[in-house]
Design a protein around this motif. Structure first.
Motif, mmCIF file in Angstrom:
data_model
loop_
_atom_site.group_PDB
_atom_site.id
_atom_site.type_symbol
_atom_site.label_atom_id
_atom_site.label_comp_id
_atom_site.label_asym_id
_atom_site.label_seq_id
_atom_site.Cartn_x
_atom_site.Cartn_y
_atom_site.Cartn_z
ATOM 1 N N ALA A 96 0.824 -1.208 0.000
ATOM 2 C CA ALA A 96 0.000 0.000 0.000
ATOM 3 C C ALA A 96 0.858 1.258 0.000
ATOM 4 O O ALA A 96 0.403 2.330 -0.409
ATOM 5 C CB ALA A 96 -0.928 0.005 1.206
ATOM 6 N N ARG B 72 3.147 1.891 -1.953
ATOM 7 C CA ARG B 72 3.484 2.271 -3.324
ATOM 8 C C ARG B 72 2.578 3.383 -3.840
ATOM 9 O O ARG B 72 2.972 4.154 -4.703
ATOM 10 C CB ARG B 72 3.358 1.065 -4.261
ATOM 11 N N GLY B 73 1.330 3.437 -3.332
ATOM 12 C CA GLY B 73 0.372 4.408 -3.834
ATOM 13 C C GLY B 73 0.842 5.844 -3.709
ATOM 14 O O GLY B 73 0.966 6.556 -4.726
ATOM 15 N N GLU C 135 2.067 8.513 -6.720
ATOM 16 C CA GLU C 135 1.480 9.842 -6.905
ATOM 17 C C GLU C 135 2.563 10.912 -6.925
ATOM 18 O O GLU C 135 2.547 11.806 -7.779
ATOM 19 C CB GLU C 135 0.486 10.130 -5.777
ATOM 20 N N ASP D 207 -5.057 13.715 -6.500
ATOM 21 C CA ASP D 207 -3.710 13.158 -6.646
ATOM 22 C C ASP D 207 -2.819 14.033 -7.518
ATOM 23 O O ASP D 207 -1.652 14.273 -7.195
ATOM 24 C CB ASP D 207 -3.786 11.753 -7.255
ATOM 25 N N GLU E 240 -6.655 11.063 -11.260
ATOM 26 C CA GLU E 240 -6.615 10.070 -10.184
ATOM 27 C C GLU E 240 -5.513 9.071 -10.537
ATOM 28 O O GLU E 240 -5.530 8.466 -11.620
ATOM 29 C CB GLU E 240 -7.956 9.368 -10.060
ATOM 30 N N LYS F 19 -3.344 5.597 -9.821
ATOM 31 C CA LYS F 19 -3.495 4.297 -9.186
ATOM 32 C C LYS F 19 -2.263 3.435 -9.457
ATOM 33 O O LYS F 19 -1.910 3.184 -10.606
ATOM 34 C CB LYS F 19 -4.740 3.576 -9.713
ATOM 35 N N CYS F 20 -1.629 2.986 -8.377
ATOM 36 C CA CYS F 20 -0.520 2.040 -8.493
ATOM 37 C C CYS F 20 -1.106 0.649 -8.242
ATOM 38 O O CYS F 20 -1.471 0.308 -7.116
ATOM 39 C CB CYS F 20 0.563 2.377 -7.468
ATOM 40 N N ILE F 21 -1.204 -0.149 -9.301
ATOM 41 C CA ILE F 21 -1.921 -1.419 -9.239
ATOM 42 C C ILE F 21 -0.986 -2.570 -9.588
ATOM 43 O O ILE F 21 -0.053 -2.412 -10.371
ATOM 44 C CB ILE F 21 -3.115 -1.428 -10.229
ATOM 45 N N THR G 65 -10.815 -1.682 -10.308
ATOM 46 C CA THR G 65 -10.045 -0.586 -9.724
ATOM 47 C C THR G 65 -10.016 0.618 -10.653
ATOM 48 O O THR G 65 -10.169 1.764 -10.213
ATOM 49 C CB THR G 65 -8.609 -1.045 -9.419
ATOM 50 N N ALA H 103 -11.477 4.326 -10.040
ATOM 51 C CA ALA H 103 -10.654 5.527 -10.196
ATOM 52 C C ALA H 103 -11.334 6.534 -11.117
ATOM 53 O O ALA H 103 -11.274 7.742 -10.891
ATOM 54 C CB ALA H 103 -9.278 5.144 -10.741
ATOM 55 N N SER I 22 -0.237 2.609 -13.088
ATOM 56 C CA SER I 22 1.170 2.199 -13.096
ATOM 57 C C SER I 22 1.420 1.026 -14.032
ATOM 58 O O SER I 22 2.569 0.640 -14.248
ATOM 59 C CB SER I 22 1.601 1.812 -11.677
#
Length: 221
Positions: A19, A21-22, A26, A67, A80, A82-84, A99, A103, A145
């Motif tokens: 988590a 990484r989010g 950003e 973000d 927005e 998102k690192c997924i 996800t 977003a 990502s």
């Protein structure tokens, strides 16, 4: 195997909280936008990126943490990020899509908050050197990502990645035409997206909605 996912799996196995990484992602995207604008002769006079952890607090509605928010001319992009985890199976792909759709909903909601509270946002954005007129435009974006779902809109919101965003801010896309029989005859081909600031503002929404990097794949399909 996807090497990027493999690194994520190793990190998880060693006990790293993924988590984290989010916020890092950003910050990375924000720094990319800031550096690209500052290094661009065309964009630096007309483009601005709000720095740091920004929250818009309109008096008549809920606070919105955004973000990434940057402007080109009189157009504001509300993104927005998102690192997924890169999906590798059907379930992962479905969760990834869920996800991305979530977003997109967030990006639309935050863009609407900015649009519905124009005067307050203009005053707030001025603190960061972003000067807008009352008729400014608002464009939502989703930045992921991974490469999955990139180039395919979610709820009408363009979905892009770091590469697509960075190339537009650089102003051009470079391809290499390689001749296997004669390497010396290889050519570098460039596609320029805009030649002045007004063109950059005008073509940005269309570029993000249909990235030229994806055209060859879409044509192939």
């Amino acid at each position: 195997p996807n090497l990027r996912r493999l690194v994520d799996v190793w990190m998880r196995q060693t006990g790293v909280d993924l988590a984290r990484r989010g916020p890092a992602f950003e910050t990375h995207i924000q720094e990319l936008v800031i550096d690209s604008i500052q290094s661009s002769k065309l964009l630096s006079p007309v483009a601005t990126c709000i720095t740091g952890d920004y929250t818009f607090r309109p008096s008549g509605s809920r606070d919105e943490q955004i973000d990434l928010i940057f402007s080109i001319g009189n157009t504001v992009f509300v993104a927005e990020a998102k690192c997924i985890l890169e999906p590798t199976d059907a379930k992962g792909l479905a969760m990834h899509r869920k996800t991305v759709l979530g977003a997109a909903e967030q990006a639309l909601r935050k863009a609407k908050a900015v649009e519905d509270n124009r005067i307050e946002f203009i005053g707030d954005a001025r603190r960061f050197g972003m000067n807008l007129s009352e008729d400014f435009k608002v464009e939502p974006l989703v930045i992921v990502s991974t490469s999955t779902h990139v180039g395919i809109a979610a709820l009408t919101v363009p979905v892009i990645d770091e590469h697509i965003l960075g190339r537009f801010l650089d102003g051009e896309l470079e391809d290499i035409a390689y001749q296997p029989g004669d390497p010396a005859s290889s050519k570098r081909l460039k596609t320029r997206f805009y030649s002045n600031a007004a063109e950059a503002e005008e073509c940005a929404p269309g570029y993000f909605a249909s990235p030229p990097q994806m055209k060859r794949f879409i044509d192939g399909v």
